[in-house]
Design a protein around this motif. Sequence first.
Motif, short mmCIF file in Angstrom:
data_model
loop_
_atom_site.label_atom_id
_atom_site.label_comp_id
_atom_site.label_asym_id
_atom_site.label_seq_id
_atom_site.Cartn_x
_atom_site.Cartn_y
_atom_site.Cartn_z
N CYS A 1 0.83 -1.18 0.00
CA CYS A 1 0.03 0.03 0.04
C CYS A 1 0.75 1.15 -0.11
N ILE A 2 1.72 1.32 0.90
CA ILE A 2 2.54 2.55 0.95
C ILE A 2 3.55 2.81 -0.16
N PHE A 3 4.31 1.73 -0.30
CA PHE A 3 5.14 1.78 -1.53
C PHE A 3 4.20 2.22 -3.08
N SER A 4 3.04 1.65 -3.15
CA SER A 4 2.37 1.96 -4.39
C SER A 4 2.01 3.63 -4.25
N CYS A 5 1.49 4.11 -3.14
CA CYS A 5 1.36 5.40 -3.23
C CYS A 5 2.29 6.22 -3.39
N LEU B 1 -7.95 5.77 -1.64
CA LEU B 1 -8.76 5.10 -0.59
C LEU B 1 -8.53 3.70 -0.53
N VAL B 2 -7.96 2.85 -1.36
CA VAL B 2 -7.57 1.30 -1.09
C VAL B 2 -6.50 1.37 -0.25
N GLN C 1 -12.39 -4.26 8.80
CA GLN C 1 -12.34 -2.69 9.20
C GLN C 1 -11.92 -1.73 7.94
N ALA C 2 -11.05 -2.49 6.97
CA ALA C 2 -10.56 -1.76 5.69
C ALA C 2 -12.10 -1.27 4.59
N VAL C 3 -12.84 -2.20 4.92
CA VAL C 3 -14.24 -2.07 4.20
C VAL C 3 -14.96 -0.98 5.08
N ARG C 4 -15.33 -1.15 6.06
CA ARG C 4 -15.83 -0.04 6.98
C ARG C 4 -15.24 1.29 7.04
N SER D 1 -15.75 7.32 1.96
CA SER D 1 -16.49 7.65 0.72
C SER D 1 -17.87 8.46 1.17
N SER D 2 -18.46 8.10 2.04
CA SER D 2 -19.73 8.53 2.62
C SER D 2 -19.54 10.10 2.96
#
Lengths: 201, 64
Positions: free
Chosen positions: A57-61, B17-18, B38-41, B47-48
Amino acid sequence: MAKAGAPAAASDNIVLADGEPLNLRNRHLAAVLAWLLPGAGHFYQRRYFKSAVFSICIFSCFILGMLMAGGRCVYASWDQTEKRWQYVLQAGIGLPAMPAAIQAWRLRGGERPLWSENFMTAPRSTRDLDDFNRKTASGFDMGTLYTMVAGLLNILVIFDAFAGPLPPPVAKKREREADEEADPGTKPKPATSAPNVHAKT
Amino acid sequence: MTIHMSIGYLLLYLPLLVAVSLVIGASRHEQKHLILDQAVRTAVWISSFMLGIYLVLQIVSWLV
């Protein structure tokens, strides 16, 4: 009652996370490794899934941000041309942002940049800075944002490597209900902190 | 006056976001399914929140 993220009495390096004891090994070393390379601290702690999540995640960002800005959005500068406060946040990612500090240090000392003049070097004048913006359109700003977010996210990762997972926020009502369920005979205490609902003692 | 949305700019929001959701999820849990939950929430919450801000701005732009 031991909580997630709080050291247990038996050992400073064992914490409760999601109801399971978690060995953080040498937490100071893990925190330093986590700062140097996102995910490295967790790899050292043998938390391989989280290590992969954090590093990807961090490297992609960071890489996406650099690509958007043509590799020019990460640089250190604190002079009349620009006070680049964004670099403080970008430096949260550790080694990947370090070349910018080295380039700035060398240029300040009147030496030639260690790498290419277009690699993580500050613009020489406000005209150069305008050129950065013009050439990449909004890519320069978006790249700066992405790399700043990458650095900020790594601060969460460093904390996680040092102290284990943060307790998730729990509504006071839910916390009281959990207290009552655990000990129905006693009057529930007022909530002072958010416990990890998954932690069991 | 209407706020014009660019699909290109919206696509830029997805990787962030991801990444943010997964990192926040992983910084709060240790088990895979709890991290993903937790990531989905978190993603839904972010987004909301952004949709709410967009709607407020859209209403203001209609009024002005």
